[in-house]
Design an enzyme around this catalytic site. Sequence first.
Site, mmCIF file in Angstrom:
data_model
loop_
_atom_site.group_PDB
_atom_site.id
_atom_site.type_symbol
_atom_site.label_atom_id
_atom_site.label_comp_id
_atom_site.label_asym_id
_atom_site.label_seq_id
_atom_site.Cartn_x
_atom_site.Cartn_y
_atom_site.Cartn_z
ATOM 1 N N LYS A 1 63.595 113.383 90.299
ATOM 2 C CA LYS A 1 62.722 112.230 90.045
ATOM 3 C C LYS A 1 61.288 112.573 90.427
ATOM 4 O O LYS A 1 61.003 112.897 91.578
ATOM 5 C CB LYS A 1 63.219 111.027 90.860
ATOM 6 C CG LYS A 1 62.261 109.823 90.849
ATOM 7 C CD LYS A 1 62.838 108.625 91.608
ATOM 8 C CE LYS A 1 61.817 107.497 91.751
ATOM 9 N NZ LYS A 1 62.349 106.327 92.480
ATOM 10 N N ASP B 1 54.747 105.223 93.135
ATOM 11 C CA ASP B 1 55.581 104.082 92.748
ATOM 12 C C ASP B 1 55.022 102.809 93.374
ATOM 13 O O ASP B 1 55.356 102.469 94.508
ATOM 14 C CB ASP B 1 57.033 104.311 93.192
ATOM 15 C CG ASP B 1 57.943 103.163 92.783
ATOM 16 O OD1 ASP B 1 57.513 102.330 91.954
ATOM 17 O OD2 ASP B 1 59.091 103.114 93.288
ATOM 18 N N LYS C 1 55.456 96.200 94.526
ATOM 19 C CA LYS C 1 56.009 96.293 95.870
ATOM 20 C C LYS C 1 55.111 95.547 96.855
ATOM 21 O O LYS C 1 53.909 95.441 96.626
ATOM 22 C CB LYS C 1 56.059 97.770 96.316
ATOM 23 C CG LYS C 1 57.139 98.593 95.666
ATOM 24 C CD LYS C 1 57.131 100.009 96.227
ATOM 25 C CE LYS C 1 58.230 100.852 95.617
ATOM 26 N NZ LYS C 1 59.588 100.369 95.893
ATOM 27 N N ASP D 1 57.392 109.644 96.163
ATOM 28 C CA ASP D 1 58.451 109.313 95.207
ATOM 29 C C ASP D 1 58.652 110.430 94.165
ATOM 30 O O ASP D 1 59.506 110.311 93.298
ATOM 31 C CB ASP D 1 58.127 107.977 94.522
ATOM 32 C CG ASP D 1 59.369 107.154 94.219
ATOM 33 O OD1 ASP D 1 60.416 107.396 94.846
ATOM 34 O OD2 ASP D 1 59.292 106.278 93.331
ATOM 35 N N ASP E 1 60.476 98.010 89.241
ATOM 36 C CA ASP E 1 60.518 98.844 90.442
ATOM 37 C C ASP E 1 61.806 99.668 90.525
ATOM 38 O O ASP E 1 61.919 100.546 91.366
ATOM 39 C CB ASP E 1 60.368 97.958 91.685
ATOM 40 C CG ASP E 1 59.991 98.755 92.928
ATOM 41 O OD1 ASP E 1 59.585 99.925 92.780
ATOM 42 O OD2 ASP E 1 60.094 98.196 94.035
ATOM 43 N N GLU F 1 62.634 102.048 88.693
ATOM 44 C CA GLU F 1 62.154 102.938 87.629
ATOM 45 C C GLU F 1 62.785 104.325 87.672
ATOM 46 O O GLU F 1 62.862 105.007 86.651
ATOM 47 C CB GLU F 1 60.624 103.066 87.716
ATOM 48 C CG GLU F 1 60.069 104.089 88.720
ATOM 49 C CD GLU F 1 60.401 103.793 90.187
ATOM 50 O OE1 GLU F 1 60.763 102.641 90.490
ATOM 51 O OE2 GLU F 1 60.313 104.719 91.006
ATOM 52 N N ARG G 1 65.872 105.342 88.051
ATOM 53 C CA ARG G 1 67.078 105.498 87.237
ATOM 54 C C ARG G 1 66.739 105.562 85.751
ATOM 55 O O ARG G 1 67.484 106.150 84.962
ATOM 56 C CB ARG G 1 68.070 104.374 87.563
ATOM 57 C CG ARG G 1 67.556 102.981 87.290
ATOM 58 C CD ARG G 1 68.371 101.902 88.011
ATOM 59 N NE ARG G 1 68.064 101.874 89.454
ATOM 60 C CZ ARG G 1 68.654 101.079 90.345
ATOM 61 N NH1 ARG G 1 69.588 100.229 89.951
ATOM 62 N NH2 ARG G 1 68.323 101.127 91.614
HETATM 63 N N1 BES Z 1 61.194 104.714 95.138
HETATM 64 C C1 BES Z 1 61.886 103.512 95.396
HETATM 65 C C2 BES Z 1 62.959 103.666 96.463
HETATM 66 C C3 BES Z 1 62.481 103.847 97.884
HETATM 67 C C4 BES Z 1 62.011 102.770 98.594
HETATM 68 C C5 BES Z 1 62.586 105.079 98.473
HETATM 69 C C6 BES Z 1 61.597 102.926 99.902
HETATM 70 C C7 BES Z 1 62.187 105.255 99.784
HETATM 71 C C8 BES Z 1 61.695 104.172 100.504
HETATM 72 C C9 BES Z 1 62.595 103.031 94.143
HETATM 73 O O1 BES Z 1 61.927 103.261 92.964
HETATM 74 C C10 BES Z 1 62.766 101.554 94.285
HETATM 75 O O2 BES Z 1 61.774 100.871 94.285
HETATM 76 N N2 BES Z 1 64.014 101.100 94.388
HETATM 77 C C11 BES Z 1 64.311 99.727 94.529
HETATM 78 C C12 BES Z 1 65.440 99.415 93.589
HETATM 79 C C13 BES Z 1 65.651 97.940 93.367
HETATM 80 C C14 BES Z 1 64.451 97.339 92.681
HETATM 81 C C15 BES Z 1 66.893 97.770 92.529
HETATM 82 C C16 BES Z 1 64.682 99.471 95.989
HETATM 83 O O3 BES Z 1 65.330 100.322 96.597
HETATM 84 O O4 BES Z 1 64.294 98.444 96.504
HETATM 85 ZN ZN ZN Z 2 60.667 104.844 92.963
HETATM 86 MN MN MN Z 3 60.566 101.738 92.507
#
Ligand code: BES
Ligand code: ZN
Ligand code: MN
Length: 501
Positions: free
Chosen positions: A271, A276, A283, A294, A353, A355, A357
């Site tokens: 990824k 992000d 966020k 990210d 968010d 994104e 996947r």
């Molecule tokens: N890059 C983030 C995941 C992340 C968050 C990694 C904090 C490390 C620390 C990812 O893109 C994300 O935002 N995931 C969301 C998914 C949700 C919206 C289904 C998450 O984990 O909140």
């Molecule tokens: Zn992310």
């Molecule tokens: Mn995200």
Amino acid sequence: MHIRVVTSQPWDIEADLLALPIVADHEPDDTATELDRRIEGALAAYRALGEQAGKAHAGTIIRGRETAAPWLLAMGVGDLAAFDRIAALRFGAAIERRLGGRVVRRLAVWLPATLAGGDGLDAGFLAELVARGVVEGSYEPAAIYRDDVEDAPPALDELVLVVPGGDAHALTAAADRGRVIGEGANRARTLSQRASNDVSPEVLADEATAIAHAHGLEVEVIGPEQAAAMGMGMFLAVGRGSDSPPRFIVMRSGPTGATDRRGRLLAMVGKGVTFDSGGLSLKPSDRMEEMKMDKAGACTVISAIATVAALAPGLPLLAVAPAVENMPGPHSTRPGDIVRAMNGKVVEIQNTDAEGRLILGDALVYAERQGATHLVDVATLTGAVERAFGKQVTGGFGTPQDWWEEVVASGSRQAERYWQIPLVDEYRKDMDTWYAELGNSSGPEASLVKSGLFLKDFATRPWVHLDIGGSGYLRRATPWAARGATGVTHATLVELALRGA
Ligand code: BES
Ligand code: ZN
Ligand code: MN
């Protein structure tokens, strides 16, 4: 840094400093007793004082006397029974970290035979892991943008491993392998750590191109027009809000159409979200700055294919790194938008968010179309994995089970820890949306499981997903690692690929 293995006694080694392990629950052997005699019983005196009793990662600097090295570093390694591969790696790294700010060009590390034995740690693996630890311990993120870093770990010209009675030739090869893997991890860490105003998708593609050229790898960088022609609807949806265009990075080694000694073509997919923000599903500002990291999965696979090329040139291997910046803006993908994935599936983007996947789904399909027989993806995919496992364990998914187990076995050989999360197929139906085949977010219930189930819709061959959302970076330094990107999974991927050499 050059590595040398010598088989003479530790007190005869000419170096700026000689580091030695102190085991908590073990009496000094004859060699340690003789070494202590040559420094006027300092080791015994420090132990009696309670200053150096072998506690893991506690280090004491002692003046040398009848020793060729003018300084010694007694580094605690804890109890012998607990001295496993992870402890060996951290022993090397803790030495470098303890020497922060000191002037050391030639470092010697004594590896007594007592340290080998546990956890399948033979002398060769001990040398490999300690050398890798020293290299990884020298990583200093503050030095990326500054040259006046206080207490930076010393930049070594030479590492001398002292293994009395060892096979110098074999141990040098092992230690050198550790050095190359450590340098690869550090290359991944630096790239991951660089700021988002510095590393855009285009810059990441340029860096991958430079790394490919330096290692004799082929590289292809796919821009948005070509990605659209190939049907990468999920990949393209994520980058729309950014002024920096997306780049789909592909690196290859080995002849076209070739497979490795096991008849496989492994694809490592990472990824590469260079920042992000969450997109329109913005966020919260709290810790948003961490989202520069990210792109860690992409940086890891870009570096890992180069490391493999250095250790086994020409081994057939693929690295795929979709790179995008996830930003809000007038052109952004909106929650509720419908896109078509590269494999034809109709996907509703409920949450911009989620994104990772999206870009990985298209990348997995692309990798299979390039002939990949086995897939491993690495991604900072969820915050949930950090809440579940913290920083010390990488959560993951895989199918079939023997492929997952092969990845984990490669990891334990390289001192990286994984824990498997189940792919509970019953939850998949909750991910249908009322008019698309699949939605990218499905509420709080089993959200971690569903992140894996989403990706599984895009893999038809043996596949493993490693979520480094927790383990990929540290918020505070440890005695063996700097704050920031960890480079985790790099060594696992290298080991896994080399099994086909
Ligand atoms: N890059 C983030 C995941 C992340 C968050 C990694 C904090 C490390 C620390 C990812 O893109 C994300 O935002 N995931 C969301 C998914 C949700 C919206 C289904 C998450 O984990 O909140
Ligand atoms: Zn992310
Ligand atoms: Mn995200």
